[in-house]
Design an enzyme around this catalytic site. Structure first.
Site, mmCIF file in Angstrom:
data_model
loop_
_atom_site.group_PDB
_atom_site.id
_atom_site.type_symbol
_atom_site.label_atom_id
_atom_site.label_comp_id
_atom_site.label_asym_id
_atom_site.label_seq_id
_atom_site.Cartn_x
_atom_site.Cartn_y
_atom_site.Cartn_z
ATOM 1 N N ARG A 97 0.821 -1.217 0.000
ATOM 2 C CA ARG A 97 0.000 0.000 0.000
ATOM 3 C C ARG A 97 0.853 1.265 0.000
ATOM 4 O O ARG A 97 0.335 2.373 -0.071
ATOM 5 C CB ARG A 97 -0.901 0.017 1.244
ATOM 6 C CG ARG A 97 -2.143 -0.840 1.083
ATOM 7 C CD ARG A 97 -2.956 -0.861 2.338
ATOM 8 N NE ARG A 97 -3.536 0.426 2.702
ATOM 9 C CZ ARG A 97 -4.633 0.922 2.148
ATOM 10 N NH1 ARG A 97 -5.259 0.263 1.220
ATOM 11 N NH2 ARG A 97 -5.106 2.084 2.543
ATOM 12 N N CYS A 121 -2.530 -6.024 3.119
ATOM 13 C CA CYS A 121 -3.126 -7.179 3.791
ATOM 14 C C CYS A 121 -4.635 -7.209 3.628
ATOM 15 O O CYS A 121 -5.288 -6.168 3.632
ATOM 16 C CB CYS A 121 -2.773 -7.145 5.271
ATOM 17 S SG CYS A 121 -1.151 -7.789 5.592
ATOM 18 N N ASP A 311 -2.347 -4.142 15.254
ATOM 19 C CA ASP A 311 -1.352 -5.114 14.768
ATOM 20 C C ASP A 311 -0.866 -6.061 15.870
ATOM 21 O O ASP A 311 -0.247 -7.079 15.583
ATOM 22 C CB ASP A 311 -0.148 -4.383 14.156
ATOM 23 C CG ASP A 311 -0.566 -3.496 13.001
ATOM 24 O OD1 ASP A 311 -1.572 -3.798 12.351
ATOM 25 O OD2 ASP A 311 0.095 -2.477 12.766
ATOM 26 N N VAL A 333 -10.282 -0.818 14.828
ATOM 27 C CA VAL A 333 -9.539 -0.140 13.750
ATOM 28 C C VAL A 333 -9.903 -0.707 12.377
ATOM 29 O O VAL A 333 -10.161 0.043 11.440
ATOM 30 C CB VAL A 333 -8.018 -0.215 14.001
ATOM 31 C CG1 VAL A 333 -7.254 0.493 12.878
ATOM 32 C CG2 VAL A 333 -7.667 0.415 15.350
#
Ligand code: EPU
Length: 443
Positions: A97, A121, A311, A333
Protein backbone atom coordinates in the site's frame (compact mmCIF):
# COMPACT_ATOMS: atom_id res chain seq x y z
CA UNK A 1 7.12 -22.87 -7.07
CA UNK A 2 6.04 -21.80 -3.58
CA UNK A 3 7.50 -22.28 -0.12
CA UNK A 4 6.05 -24.68 2.41
CA UNK A 5 6.95 -24.61 6.07
CA UNK A 6 6.56 -27.85 7.98
CA UNK A 7 6.16 -27.17 11.68
CA UNK A 8 6.44 -29.88 14.32
CA UNK A 9 4.86 -28.21 17.33
CA UNK A 10 5.26 -28.46 21.08
CA UNK A 11 8.77 -26.97 21.39
CA UNK A 12 8.99 -23.83 23.59
CA UNK A 13 10.72 -21.03 21.68
CA UNK A 14 13.77 -19.93 23.65
CA UNK A 15 16.75 -17.73 22.85
CA UNK A 16 17.65 -14.34 21.53
CA UNK A 17 16.59 -12.56 18.34
CA UNK A 18 16.74 -8.94 17.25
CA UNK A 19 14.33 -6.56 15.58
CA UNK A 20 15.45 -3.76 13.27
CA UNK A 21 13.75 -0.69 11.80
CA UNK A 22 9.94 -0.59 11.81
CA UNK A 23 8.12 -1.84 8.71
CA UNK A 24 5.60 0.95 9.25
CA UNK A 25 8.30 3.67 9.15
CA UNK A 26 11.18 2.57 6.91
CA UNK A 27 9.37 2.57 3.52
CA UNK A 28 7.90 6.00 4.33
CA UNK A 29 11.27 7.46 5.31
CA UNK A 30 12.53 6.14 1.95
CA UNK A 31 9.70 7.97 0.19
CA UNK A 32 10.54 11.17 2.14
CA UNK A 33 14.04 11.14 0.59
CA UNK A 34 12.35 12.06 -2.70
CA UNK A 35 11.47 15.46 -1.22
CA UNK A 36 15.14 16.43 -0.74
CA UNK A 37 17.62 18.10 -3.08
CA UNK A 38 20.56 16.06 -1.79
CA UNK A 39 21.14 12.40 -0.73
CA UNK A 40 19.72 10.88 2.45
CA UNK A 41 21.04 7.98 4.54
CA UNK A 42 18.67 5.60 6.31
CA UNK A 43 20.05 3.23 8.95
CA UNK A 44 18.63 0.13 10.65
CA UNK A 45 16.82 -0.99 7.48
CA UNK A 46 15.29 -4.48 7.67
CA UNK A 47 15.36 -6.91 4.74
CA UNK A 48 11.61 -7.10 4.11
CA UNK A 49 9.43 -7.12 1.01
CA UNK A 50 8.03 -3.59 1.50
CA UNK A 51 11.58 -2.18 1.41
CA UNK A 52 12.23 -4.05 -1.87
CA UNK A 53 9.02 -2.68 -3.39
CA UNK A 54 9.79 0.94 -2.47
CA UNK A 55 13.40 0.54 -3.64
CA UNK A 56 12.14 -0.56 -7.09
CA UNK A 57 9.56 2.21 -7.28
CA UNK A 58 12.10 4.89 -6.35
CA UNK A 59 14.65 3.50 -8.82
CA UNK A 60 12.03 3.54 -11.57
CA UNK A 61 11.58 7.25 -10.83
CA UNK A 62 15.30 7.93 -11.23
CA UNK A 63 16.20 7.90 -7.50
CA UNK A 64 19.45 6.03 -6.88
CA UNK A 65 19.17 3.62 -3.93
CA UNK A 66 22.47 2.10 -2.81
CA UNK A 67 22.70 -0.44 -0.03
CA UNK A 68 25.87 -0.67 2.06
CA UNK A 69 27.00 -4.29 1.85
CA UNK A 70 28.19 -4.41 5.49
CA UNK A 71 25.58 -2.41 7.39
CA UNK A 72 22.54 -2.58 5.08
CA UNK A 73 22.22 1.23 5.36
CA UNK A 74 20.54 2.83 2.36
CA UNK A 75 21.78 5.94 0.57
CA UNK A 76 18.98 7.51 -1.47
CA UNK A 77 19.82 10.18 -4.03
CA UNK A 78 16.77 11.94 -5.55
CA UNK A 79 18.69 14.48 -7.67
CA UNK A 80 17.79 12.82 -10.99
CA UNK A 81 14.12 12.07 -10.23
CA UNK A 82 12.06 11.60 -13.38
CA UNK A 83 8.75 10.20 -14.65
CA UNK A 84 8.27 6.44 -15.05
CA UNK A 85 5.90 4.51 -17.31
CA UNK A 86 2.62 3.45 -15.71
CA UNK A 87 3.05 -0.18 -16.81
CA UNK A 88 6.49 -0.38 -15.15
CA UNK A 89 5.12 1.21 -11.96
CA UNK A 90 2.30 -1.31 -11.95
CA UNK A 91 4.72 -4.22 -12.42
CA UNK A 92 6.86 -3.14 -9.45
CA UNK A 93 4.20 -2.04 -6.95
CA UNK A 94 3.63 -5.62 -5.76
CA UNK A 95 0.86 -5.91 -3.19
CA UNK A 96 2.07 -3.04 -1.04
CA UNK A 97 0.00 0.00 0.00
CA UNK A 98 3.04 2.29 0.20
CA UNK A 99 2.77 3.59 -3.44
CA UNK A 100 -0.11 5.91 -2.50
CA UNK A 101 2.35 7.83 -0.30
CA UNK A 102 4.52 8.66 -3.30
CA UNK A 103 1.86 11.15 -4.54
CA UNK A 104 2.94 14.33 -2.71
CA UNK A 105 6.70 13.80 -3.11
CA UNK A 106 6.35 12.90 -6.82
CA UNK A 107 4.21 15.98 -7.50
CA UNK A 108 6.84 18.15 -5.81
CA UNK A 109 9.69 16.41 -7.66
CA UNK A 110 8.29 15.89 -11.17
CA UNK A 111 4.81 17.45 -11.22
CA UNK A 112 2.70 14.27 -11.46
CA UNK A 113 2.20 10.75 -10.08
CA UNK A 114 0.64 7.50 -11.31
CA UNK A 115 -0.45 5.13 -8.56
CA UNK A 116 -1.49 1.58 -9.48
CA UNK A 117 -4.49 -0.07 -7.82
CA UNK A 118 -3.26 -1.03 -4.36
CA UNK A 119 -2.82 -4.30 -2.47
CA UNK A 120 -1.86 -4.72 1.19
CA UNK A 121 -3.13 -7.18 3.79
CA UNK A 122 -6.65 -8.54 3.30
CA UNK A 123 -8.05 -7.26 6.57
CA UNK A 124 -11.02 -5.27 5.29
CA UNK A 125 -11.74 -2.99 2.34
CA UNK A 126 -8.76 -0.73 3.00
CA UNK A 127 -10.03 2.21 0.92
CA UNK A 128 -7.92 5.25 -0.09
CA UNK A 129 -10.68 7.88 0.04
CA UNK A 130 -8.97 9.82 2.89
CA UNK A 131 -5.77 9.99 0.82
CA UNK A 132 -7.51 11.25 -2.31
CA UNK A 133 -9.56 13.82 -0.37
CA UNK A 134 -6.39 15.09 1.29
CA UNK A 135 -4.63 15.45 -2.08
CA UNK A 136 -7.61 17.30 -3.55
CA UNK A 137 -7.58 19.71 -0.60
CA UNK A 138 -3.95 20.52 -1.46
CA UNK A 139 -5.18 21.41 -4.97
CA UNK A 140 -4.26 18.16 -6.74
CA UNK A 141 -6.31 16.85 -9.66
CA UNK A 142 -7.07 13.14 -9.32
CA UNK A 143 -8.08 11.19 -12.47
CA UNK A 144 -9.00 7.53 -12.72
CA UNK A 145 -6.96 5.84 -15.48
CA UNK A 146 -6.84 2.18 -16.55
CA UNK A 147 -5.03 0.22 -13.79
CA UNK A 148 -4.67 3.11 -11.36
CA UNK A 149 -4.96 6.85 -10.76
CA UNK A 150 -3.11 9.80 -12.22
CA UNK A 151 -2.49 12.82 -9.97
CA UNK A 152 -1.23 16.22 -10.99
CA UNK A 153 -1.20 19.73 -9.54
CA UNK A 154 -1.27 22.40 -12.26
CA UNK A 155 -0.74 25.19 -9.68
CA UNK A 156 1.50 23.20 -7.32
CA UNK A 157 0.33 21.94 -3.90
CA UNK A 158 -1.18 24.62 -1.63
CA UNK A 159 -1.30 24.42 2.18
CA UNK A 160 -4.80 23.67 3.52
CA UNK A 161 -6.83 23.23 6.68
CA UNK A 162 -7.61 19.51 6.73
CA UNK A 163 -9.72 17.51 9.14
CA UNK A 164 -9.55 13.70 9.02
CA UNK A 165 -12.74 11.76 9.78
CA UNK A 166 -10.59 9.11 11.54
CA UNK A 167 -6.97 9.33 12.75
CA UNK A 168 -5.64 7.28 9.82
CA UNK A 169 -1.91 6.55 9.88
CA UNK A 170 -1.56 6.60 6.09
CA UNK A 171 -3.64 9.75 5.55
CA UNK A 172 -1.62 11.58 8.24
CA UNK A 173 1.57 10.54 6.43
CA UNK A 174 0.03 11.70 3.14
CA UNK A 175 -0.52 15.15 4.67
CA UNK A 176 3.01 15.32 6.12
CA UNK A 177 4.70 14.26 2.88
CA UNK A 178 2.59 16.69 0.80
CA UNK A 179 2.53 19.71 3.15
CA UNK A 180 6.22 20.12 3.98
CA UNK A 181 6.96 21.60 0.54
CA UNK A 182 3.48 22.97 -0.20
CA UNK A 183 2.96 26.72 -0.43
CA UNK A 184 1.78 28.16 2.91
CA UNK A 185 0.54 26.63 6.12
CA UNK A 186 -1.26 23.34 6.61
CA UNK A 187 -3.23 22.53 9.73
CA UNK A 188 -4.18 18.88 10.20
CA UNK A 189 -6.91 18.10 12.71
CA UNK A 190 -7.63 14.51 13.81
CA UNK A 191 -4.10 13.29 13.05
CA UNK A 192 -2.68 9.90 13.94
CA UNK A 193 0.22 10.18 16.39
CA UNK A 194 1.74 6.68 16.29
CA UNK A 195 5.47 6.54 17.18
CA UNK A 196 6.22 5.75 13.50
CA UNK A 197 4.56 9.05 12.55
CA UNK A 198 6.60 10.97 15.10
CA UNK A 199 9.72 9.30 13.67
CA UNK A 200 8.69 10.36 10.14
CA UNK A 201 8.29 13.92 11.46
CA UNK A 202 11.83 13.64 12.89
CA UNK A 203 13.07 12.61 9.43
CA UNK A 204 11.31 15.56 7.76
CA UNK A 205 12.57 17.98 10.40
CA UNK A 206 16.14 16.81 9.72
CA UNK A 207 15.50 17.66 6.05
CA UNK A 208 14.49 21.22 6.99
CA UNK A 209 10.71 20.95 7.44
CA UNK A 210 8.82 23.03 10.03
CA UNK A 211 6.28 20.78 11.76
CA UNK A 212 4.59 21.32 15.12
CA UNK A 213 2.75 18.49 16.87
CA UNK A 214 0.19 20.25 19.04
CA UNK A 215 -2.30 18.91 21.57
CA UNK A 216 -5.58 17.21 20.57
CA UNK A 217 -4.24 15.41 17.49
CA UNK A 218 -3.41 18.65 15.66
CA UNK A 219 -0.30 19.02 13.49
CA UNK A 220 0.73 22.35 11.95
CA UNK A 221 3.13 22.40 9.02
CA UNK A 222 4.72 25.55 7.58
CA UNK A 223 5.62 24.81 3.97
CA UNK A 224 9.22 25.50 2.93
CA UNK A 225 10.59 25.98 -0.61
CA UNK A 226 13.18 23.22 -0.51
CA UNK A 227 14.42 20.38 1.69
CA UNK A 228 17.84 18.75 2.00
CA UNK A 229 18.79 15.15 2.78
CA UNK A 230 18.76 13.38 6.17
CA UNK A 231 20.77 10.85 8.14
CA UNK A 232 18.40 8.84 10.30
CA UNK A 233 18.28 5.59 12.26
CA UNK A 234 14.78 4.09 11.98
CA UNK A 235 12.96 3.38 15.23
CA UNK A 236 12.71 -0.35 16.04
CA UNK A 237 9.74 -2.44 14.97
CA UNK A 238 7.44 -2.57 18.00
CA UNK A 239 4.93 -4.74 16.13
CA UNK A 240 7.48 -7.42 15.39
CA UNK A 241 8.69 -7.23 19.01
CA UNK A 242 5.11 -7.69 20.31
CA UNK A 243 4.62 -10.64 17.95
CA UNK A 244 7.64 -12.46 19.40
CA UNK A 245 6.41 -11.61 22.91
CA UNK A 246 3.12 -13.37 22.13
CA UNK A 247 5.08 -16.28 20.61
CA UNK A 248 6.91 -16.67 23.95
CA UNK A 249 3.58 -16.88 25.81
CA UNK A 250 1.90 -19.22 23.34
CA UNK A 251 4.78 -21.72 23.22
CA UNK A 252 5.56 -21.41 26.96
CA UNK A 253 8.95 -20.07 25.89
CA UNK A 254 11.50 -17.41 26.79
CA UNK A 255 12.60 -14.89 24.14
CA UNK A 256 14.93 -11.91 24.48
CA UNK A 257 13.99 -9.40 21.78
CA UNK A 258 17.00 -7.23 21.22
CA UNK A 259 15.95 -3.77 20.01
CA UNK A 260 12.46 -3.88 21.60
CA UNK A 261 11.87 -0.37 22.98
CA UNK A 262 9.76 0.01 26.13
CA UNK A 263 8.71 3.61 25.38
CA UNK A 264 6.87 2.68 22.19
CA UNK A 265 5.31 -0.49 23.65
CA UNK A 266 3.91 0.70 26.98
CA UNK A 267 0.31 -0.26 26.26
CA UNK A 268 1.38 -3.70 25.06
CA UNK A 269 3.60 -4.20 28.12
CA UNK A 270 0.71 -3.40 30.49
CA UNK A 271 -1.49 -5.94 28.71
CA UNK A 272 1.22 -8.61 28.62
CA UNK A 273 1.71 -8.13 32.37
CA UNK A 274 -2.07 -8.39 33.07
CA UNK A 275 -2.20 -11.74 31.23
CA UNK A 276 0.57 -12.94 33.52
CA UNK A 277 3.51 -12.84 31.10
CA UNK A 278 7.01 -12.52 32.57
CA UNK A 279 9.23 -9.69 31.44
CA UNK A 280 12.65 -8.10 32.05
CA UNK A 281 13.01 -4.67 30.50
CA UNK A 282 16.68 -4.03 29.68
CA UNK A 283 18.48 -1.15 28.01
CA UNK A 284 19.02 -2.99 24.73
CA UNK A 285 15.80 -5.00 24.57
CA UNK A 286 13.11 -6.86 26.48
CA UNK A 287 12.99 -10.49 27.65
CA UNK A 288 9.44 -11.91 27.34
CA UNK A 289 8.70 -15.28 28.91
CA UNK A 290 6.00 -17.63 30.18
CA UNK A 291 6.58 -17.81 33.94
CA UNK A 292 4.81 -21.19 34.32
CA UNK A 293 1.35 -21.70 35.81
CA UNK A 294 -1.85 -20.23 34.36
CA UNK A 295 -2.33 -17.16 32.18
CA UNK A 296 -5.19 -14.75 33.01
CA UNK A 297 -7.97 -13.86 30.54
CA UNK A 298 -8.78 -10.22 29.86
CA UNK A 299 -11.05 -7.72 28.13
CA UNK A 300 -9.31 -5.74 25.41
CA UNK A 301 -10.13 -3.15 22.75
CA UNK A 302 -7.82 -2.16 19.92
CA UNK A 303 -7.47 1.54 19.18
CA UNK A 304 -5.24 4.14 17.57
CA UNK A 305 -2.11 5.18 19.51
CA UNK A 306 -1.75 5.40 22.48
CA UNK A 307 -4.33 2.59 22.62
CA UNK A 308 -3.68 -1.12 22.11
CA UNK A 309 -2.53 -1.45 18.47
CA UNK A 310 -4.58 -3.50 16.04
CA UNK A 311 -1.35 -5.11 14.77
CA UNK A 312 -0.72 -6.59 18.25
CA UNK A 313 -4.20 -8.09 18.40
CA UNK A 314 -3.84 -11.18 16.22
CA UNK A 315 -0.79 -12.83 17.87
CA UNK A 316 -2.18 -11.93 21.30
CA UNK A 317 -5.49 -13.68 20.56
CA UNK A 318 -3.51 -16.93 20.22
CA UNK A 319 -2.03 -16.32 23.68
CA UNK A 320 -5.53 -15.62 25.06
CA UNK A 321 -6.69 -18.98 23.67
CA UNK A 322 -4.29 -20.48 26.23
CA UNK A 323 -5.41 -18.27 29.16
CA UNK A 324 -7.56 -19.72 31.92
CA UNK A 325 -11.08 -18.31 31.33
CA UNK A 326 -13.02 -16.07 28.95
CA UNK A 327 -11.42 -13.11 27.15
CA UNK A 328 -13.17 -10.51 25.01
CA UNK A 329 -11.48 -8.55 22.22
CA UNK A 330 -13.20 -5.64 20.44
CA UNK A 331 -11.39 -4.64 17.20
CA UNK A 332 -12.13 -0.97 16.45
CA UNK A 333 -9.54 -0.14 13.75
CA UNK A 334 -10.31 -2.69 10.99
CA UNK A 335 -13.74 -4.11 10.29
CA UNK A 336 -12.49 -7.56 9.28
CA UNK A 337 -9.45 -8.56 11.31
CA UNK A 338 -10.80 -11.77 12.85
CA UNK A 339 -10.92 -13.91 9.69
CA UNK A 340 -7.72 -15.60 10.91
CA UNK A 341 -9.59 -17.13 13.89
CA UNK A 342 -11.25 -19.68 11.59
CA UNK A 343 -7.95 -21.61 11.22
CA UNK A 344 -7.32 -21.30 14.98
CA UNK A 345 -10.75 -22.86 15.64
CA UNK A 346 -9.85 -25.73 13.33
CA UNK A 347 -6.73 -26.21 15.45
CA UNK A 348 -8.86 -26.51 18.60
CA UNK A 349 -9.08 -22.93 19.88
CA UNK A 350 -12.43 -21.91 21.29
CA UNK A 351 -13.25 -18.56 19.64
CA UNK A 352 -16.61 -17.04 18.62
CA UNK A 353 -16.78 -13.85 16.57
CA UNK A 354 -19.71 -11.42 16.85
CA UNK A 355 -21.14 -8.45 14.97
CA UNK A 356 -21.96 -6.51 18.14
CA UNK A 357 -19.48 -4.10 19.75
CA UNK A 358 -18.31 -5.93 22.87
CA UNK A 359 -16.67 -2.88 24.38
CA UNK A 360 -17.17 0.82 25.00
CA UNK A 361 -14.67 2.38 22.58
CA UNK A 362 -16.67 4.20 19.88
CA UNK A 363 -16.35 2.14 16.73
CA UNK A 364 -17.45 2.51 13.09
CA UNK A 365 -18.46 -1.14 12.70
CA UNK A 366 -21.27 -1.87 15.19
CA UNK A 367 -24.60 -2.84 13.58
CA UNK A 368 -22.91 -2.94 10.16
CA UNK A 369 -22.61 -6.69 9.82
CA UNK A 370 -18.86 -6.82 10.52
CA UNK A 371 -17.72 -9.61 12.81
CA UNK A 372 -15.35 -7.43 14.80
CA UNK A 373 -15.66 -8.71 18.38
CA UNK A 374 -14.25 -12.04 19.60
CA UNK A 375 -14.95 -14.14 22.67
CA UNK A 376 -12.11 -16.54 23.45
CA UNK A 377 -12.39 -19.34 26.04
CA UNK A 378 -9.29 -21.10 27.24
CA UNK A 379 -7.17 -22.92 27.76
CA UNK A 380 -7.76 -25.03 24.65
CA UNK A 381 -5.18 -27.56 23.48
CA UNK A 382 -4.10 -26.86 19.89
CA UNK A 383 -3.40 -29.49 17.23
CA UNK A 384 -1.44 -29.16 13.98
CA UNK A 385 -3.23 -28.64 10.66
CA UNK A 386 -2.89 -27.38 7.06
CA UNK A 387 -2.64 -23.59 6.99
CA UNK A 388 -2.59 -21.11 4.10
CA UNK A 389 -1.34 -17.74 5.38
CA UNK A 390 -4.13 -15.13 4.97
CA UNK A 391 -2.31 -11.89 5.88
CA UNK A 392 0.82 -10.67 7.65
CA UNK A 393 -0.21 -10.71 11.33
CA UNK A 394 -2.83 -13.44 10.88
CA UNK A 395 -0.15 -15.59 9.26
CA UNK A 396 2.29 -15.05 12.10
CA UNK A 397 -0.50 -15.94 14.53
CA UNK A 398 -1.19 -19.21 12.71
CA UNK A 399 2.49 -19.97 12.78
CA UNK A 400 2.85 -19.53 16.53
CA UNK A 401 -0.29 -21.62 17.08
CA UNK A 402 1.33 -24.36 14.97
CA UNK A 403 4.52 -24.05 16.99
CA UNK A 404 2.57 -24.63 20.21
CA UNK A 405 0.31 -27.37 18.81
CA UNK A 406 0.71 -31.10 19.16
CA UNK A 407 1.50 -32.77 15.85
CA UNK A 408 2.68 -31.40 12.53
CA UNK A 409 1.36 -28.44 10.53
CA UNK A 410 1.99 -27.63 6.88
CA UNK A 411 2.03 -23.87 6.28
CA UNK A 412 1.76 -22.46 2.73
CA UNK A 413 1.81 -18.85 1.54
CA UNK A 414 4.56 -17.93 4.00
CA UNK A 415 5.98 -15.29 1.63
CA UNK A 416 3.27 -12.99 3.01
CA UNK A 417 5.05 -13.14 6.38
CA UNK A 418 8.26 -11.88 4.71
CA UNK A 419 6.46 -8.57 4.09
CA UNK A 420 6.93 -7.60 7.71
CA UNK A 421 9.09 -10.13 9.56
CA UNK A 422 12.75 -10.02 8.61
CA UNK A 423 14.34 -13.47 8.11
CA UNK A 424 11.67 -15.04 10.24
CA UNK A 425 12.61 -18.65 9.40
CA UNK A 426 16.21 -17.96 10.53
CA UNK A 427 14.82 -16.47 13.75
CA UNK A 428 12.61 -19.52 14.31
CA UNK A 429 15.67 -21.75 13.89
CA UNK A 430 17.64 -19.59 16.35
CA UNK A 431 14.83 -20.03 18.89
CA UNK A 432 14.95 -23.83 18.57
CA UNK A 433 11.74 -24.33 16.56
CA UNK A 434 11.40 -27.69 14.85
CA UNK A 435 10.66 -26.43 11.30
CA UNK A 436 11.68 -27.28 7.73
CA UNK A 437 11.37 -25.02 4.72
CA UNK A 438 10.82 -26.66 1.34
CA UNK A 439 9.49 -25.63 -2.04
CA UNK A 440 6.51 -27.19 -3.77
CA UNK A 441 5.50 -26.96 -7.42
CA UNK A 442 1.94 -26.24 -6.30
CA UNK A 443 0.31 -28.88 -8.51
N1 EPU B 1 -9.24 4.16 6.13
C1 EPU B 1 -10.25 4.62 5.32
N2 EPU B 1 -9.90 5.38 4.23
C2 EPU B 1 -8.60 5.66 3.91
C3 EPU B 1 -7.58 5.19 4.77
C4 EPU B 1 -7.93 4.44 5.88
O1 EPU B 1 -11.44 4.38 5.57
O2 EPU B 1 -8.34 6.35 2.91
C5 EPU B 1 -9.61 3.33 7.31
C6 EPU B 1 -9.04 1.91 7.14
O3 EPU B 1 -9.88 1.10 6.35
C7 EPU B 1 -8.95 1.46 8.57
C8 EPU B 1 -8.61 2.75 9.33
O4 EPU B 1 -8.97 3.83 8.47
O5 EPU B 1 -10.20 0.98 9.00
C9 EPU B 1 -7.17 2.89 9.74
O6 EPU B 1 -6.33 2.77 8.61
P1 EPU B 1 -4.92 3.51 8.52
O7 EPU B 1 -4.95 4.47 7.39
O8 EPU B 1 -4.58 4.04 9.87
O9 EPU B 1 -3.95 2.31 8.16
P2 EPU B 1 -2.80 2.26 7.09
O10 EPU B 1 -2.01 3.52 7.07
O11 EPU B 1 -3.33 1.72 5.80
C10 EPU B 1 -0.96 1.43 8.75
C11 EPU B 1 -0.11 0.20 8.84
C12 EPU B 1 -0.96 -0.98 9.26
C13 EPU B 1 -1.62 -0.65 10.61
C14 EPU B 1 -2.41 0.65 10.50
C15 EPU B 1 -3.01 1.08 11.82
C16 EPU B 1 1.58 0.63 7.20
C17 EPU B 1 2.20 0.27 5.89
N3 EPU B 1 0.51 -0.06 7.55
O12 EPU B 1 -1.92 1.12 7.72
O13 EPU B 1 -0.08 -2.07 9.43
O14 EPU B 1 -2.46 -1.70 10.97
O15 EPU B 1 -1.57 1.70 10.01
O16 EPU B 1 -2.01 1.32 12.76
O17 EPU B 1 2.08 1.50 7.91
C18 EPU B 1 0.47 -4.30 9.75
O18 EPU B 1 1.60 -3.88 10.07
O19 EPU B 1 0.10 -5.50 9.87
C19 EPU B 1 -0.48 -3.35 9.19
C20 EPU B 1 -1.61 -3.71 8.59
Amino acid sequence: MSSVLTVRGGVPLAGRISVRGAKNLVPKAMVAALLGNSPSVLRNVPEIKDVEVVTSLLQLHGVSVVKDADTGDLTLDPQHATTASSSEIDAHAGDSRIPILLCGPLIHAIGEAFIPDLGGCKIGDRPIDFHLNVLRQFGAVVEKRPGGIHISAPRGLQGAKISLPYPSVGATEQVLLSATRAEGITELIGAAVEPEIIDLIAVLQKMGAIINVQSERTIRIEGVKSLGGYVHRALPDRNEAASWASAALVTRGDIFVQGAAQRDMMTFINTFRKIGGGMDIEEDGIRFYHPGGKLSPLVLETDVHPGFMTDWQQPLVVALSQADGVSIVHETVYENRFGFTEALSRMGANIQVHRECLGSTPCRFGQRNFRHSAVISGPAPLRGTEIDVPDLRGGFSHLIAALAATGTSRVTGIDVINRGYERFTDKLAALGADVDLSTSSGV
